[in-house]
Scaffold this motif. Structure first.
Motif, PDB file in Angstrom:
ATOM      1  N   VAL A  44       0.663  -1.274   0.186  1.00  0.00           N
ATOM      2  CA  VAL A  44      -0.005   0.084   0.018  1.00  0.00           C
ATOM      3  C   VAL A  44       1.030   1.205   0.145  1.00  0.00           C
ATOM      4  O   VAL A  44       1.927   1.424   0.793  1.00  0.00           O
ATOM      5  CB  VAL A  44      -1.000   0.114   1.336  1.00  0.00           C
ATOM      6  CG1 VAL A  44      -1.529   1.240   1.443  1.00  0.00           C
ATOM      7  CG2 VAL A  44      -1.837  -1.115   1.170  1.00  0.00           C
ATOM      8  N   ALA A  45       0.512   2.132  -0.797  1.00  0.00           N
ATOM      9  CA  ALA A  45       1.051   3.493  -0.907  1.00  0.00           C
ATOM     10  C   ALA A  45       0.383   4.579  -0.657  1.00  0.00           C
ATOM     11  O   ALA A  45      -0.807   4.540  -1.088  1.00  0.00           O
ATOM     12  CB  ALA A  45       1.903   3.733  -2.060  1.00  0.00           C
ATOM     13  N   VAL A  46       0.658   5.512   0.293  1.00  0.00           N
ATOM     14  CA  VAL A  46      -0.169   6.657   0.527  1.00  0.00           C
ATOM     15  C   VAL A  46       0.357   7.971   0.147  1.00  0.00           C
ATOM     16  O   VAL A  46       1.721   8.034   0.184  1.00  0.00           O
ATOM     17  CB  VAL A  46      -0.418   6.719   2.048  1.00  0.00           C
ATOM     18  CG1 VAL A  46      -1.333   7.960   2.686  1.00  0.00           C
ATOM     19  CG2 VAL A  46      -0.995   5.584   2.454  1.00  0.00           C
ATOM     20  N   GLN A  51      -4.069  13.153  -0.535  1.00  0.00           N
ATOM     21  CA  GLN A  51      -5.144  12.386   0.224  1.00  0.00           C
ATOM     22  C   GLN A  51      -5.319  11.082  -0.405  1.00  0.00           C
ATOM     23  O   GLN A  51      -6.631  10.846  -0.585  1.00  0.00           O
ATOM     24  CB  GLN A  51      -5.994  13.223   0.742  1.00  0.00           C
ATOM     25  CG  GLN A  51      -5.596  14.231   1.760  1.00  0.00           C
ATOM     26  CD  GLN A  51      -6.681  14.890   2.476  1.00  0.00           C
ATOM     27  OE1 GLN A  51      -7.850  14.855   1.995  1.00  0.00           O
ATOM     28  NE2 GLN A  51      -6.413  15.711   3.440  1.00  0.00           N
ATOM     29  N   ILE A  52      -4.627  10.462  -1.210  1.00  0.00           N
ATOM     30  CA  ILE A  52      -4.919   9.178  -1.868  1.00  0.00           C
ATOM     31  C   ILE A  52      -4.040   7.941  -1.426  1.00  0.00           C
ATOM     32  O   ILE A  52      -2.910   8.068  -1.263  1.00  0.00           O
ATOM     33  CB  ILE A  52      -4.512   9.441  -3.463  1.00  0.00           C
ATOM     34  CG1 ILE A  52      -5.352  10.535  -3.972  1.00  0.00           C
ATOM     35  CG2 ILE A  52      -4.904   8.212  -4.374  1.00  0.00           C
ATOM     36  CD1 ILE A  52      -4.909  11.021  -5.593  1.00  0.00           C
TER      37      ILE A  52
END
Length: 64
Positions: A44-46, A51-52
């Motif tokens: 998971v990448a943030v 804000q995605i």
């Protein structure tokens, strides 16, 4: 390619596979998607600025 990769490829090529949702057999069958809930979540990448959240599904195959 190492010898263990070659042996795994040979053993997978010998399994019956007739496309998605191949019914299982008594001698072993390669099934895709597997019976483990179809997928698992990978990395998971943030991006906090936009804000995605990016989640990568990993589709699992099984020998059943």
């Amino acid at each position: 390619m190492s010898i263990d990769q070659m042996m795994r490829r040979i053993s997978l090529a010998q399994l019956p596979y007739q496309g998605r949702y191949t019914p299982t057999g008594l001698e072993g069958t390669l099934t895709h998607p597997g019976s483990f809930g179809i997928l698992n979540w990978g990395a998971v990448a943030v991006d906090p600025v936009r804000q995605i959240t990016f989640g990568i599904p990993v589709y699992l195959s099984f020998i059943s």
